[in-house]
Design an enzyme around this catalytic site. Structure first.
Site, PDB file in Angstrom:
ATOM      1  N   CYS A 105      64.377  44.955  43.294  1.00 22.73           N
ATOM      2  CA  CYS A 105      65.827  45.010  43.145  1.00 22.73           C
ATOM      3  C   CYS A 105      66.281  46.267  43.862  1.00 22.73           C
ATOM      4  O   CYS A 105      66.205  47.373  43.319  1.00 22.73           O
ATOM      5  CB  CYS A 105      66.272  45.027  41.693  1.00 22.73           C
ATOM      6  SG  CYS A 105      68.090  44.910  41.547  1.00 22.73           S
ATOM      7  N   CYS A 144      69.812  43.098  50.080  1.00 24.43           N
ATOM      8  CA  CYS A 144      69.751  42.660  48.687  1.00 24.43           C
ATOM      9  C   CYS A 144      68.686  41.571  48.587  1.00 24.43           C
ATOM     10  O   CYS A 144      68.698  40.632  49.389  1.00 24.43           O
ATOM     11  CB  CYS A 144      71.099  42.102  48.246  1.00 24.43           C
ATOM     12  SG  CYS A 144      71.086  41.339  46.605  1.00 24.43           S
TER      13      CYS A 144
END
Length: 244
Positions: free
Chosen positions: A75, A193
């Site tokens: 993440c 991302c």
């Protein structure tokens, strides 16, 4: 491969296996399997990201039980939102837990891998696309610039719901790239991302843009393969994974 992912993640567990399967056409004897430990997070906000980071030790200990050959914590913004250089702290924390539990796997973070991947391309100035709210994109920009990587332009799609991010159509990225000013950029981060899918169009965007294109996912794959001492070639996945 061990993965530490947000509970709402749908993409990293899709794109990483897809990348490794694509290697089989070049390295037919290789096989990769993936095992994940999840940390609760549904909305990409500073508060939920901090709460997710607090679950790192538990997630790492669970993965240690599977004795993976390498571990990726996936993440990017959860790490970058904690301040410049935090990927080193996160990687050290996970490594410490793995060692306490008897696992010797090397650790890669998507945040650190993106920096490593940009440098591996010989790039120093990039443009980026993120799904984040502008406040979080600004933190990503600051993080990269602290690492010595200039950001010439950054596009925020401003999607706070992490499930909604996973459902974004990667084909739309081809239009989003046209909104970026690529003047002075020597690489393009198509998805900063791990949740925003980009792999289906990454090679096409690289061909159209005429400069190297990478993503958080391809950078993480590059980091894992490098840590394992394996050839970093993945067909059709951009310059970083070209083997050059």
């Amino acid at each position: 491969m061990g993965l530490i992912v947000p509970s709402s993640n749908l993409t990293m567990e899709t794109e990483l296996p897809r990348l490794m399967r694509a290697r089989e056409s070049v390295f037919p004897g290789e096989r990769f399997v993936f095992h994940s430990s999840r940390m609760r997070m549904k909305h990409v906000t500073p508060e939920e990201l901090r709460g997710m980071n607090a679950q790192t030790r538990r997630a790492a200990a669970e993965l240690a039980d599977a004795r993976p050959d390498a571990v990726a914590t996936a993440c990017l913004v959860a790490i970058m939102a904690q301040g410049p250089g935090y990927h080193c702290t996160a990687e050290d924390e996970i490594t410490g837990v793995l060692r306490e539990e008897g696992a010797e796997a090397p650790v890669v973070s998507s945040a650190g891998a993106l920096i490593t991947g940009i440098r591996a391309l010989g790039a120093s100035r990039v443009a980026i696309v993120t799904p984040y709210m502008r406040q979080l994109t600004d933190l990503v920009v600051a993080y990269l610039e602290d690492a010595g990587i200039g950001v010439v332009d950054a596009l925020s799609l401003e999607v706070p719901d992490n499930i909604a991010v996973a459902r974004l159509d990667p084909e739309d990225l081809r239009g989003h790239v046209k909104r970026l000013d690529l003047t002075g950029a020597d690489a393009l981060v198509l998805s900063a991302c791990v949740q925003m899918p980009s792999l289906p169009v990454l090679q096409a965007v690289e061909d159209e843009a005429g400069l190297p294109v990478l993503s958080a996912a391809t950078a993480t794959a590059y980091g894992l393969l490098s840590e394992l001492g394996l050839d970093t070639r993945v067909p059709g996945a951009g310059a970083l994974l070209s083997g050059r």
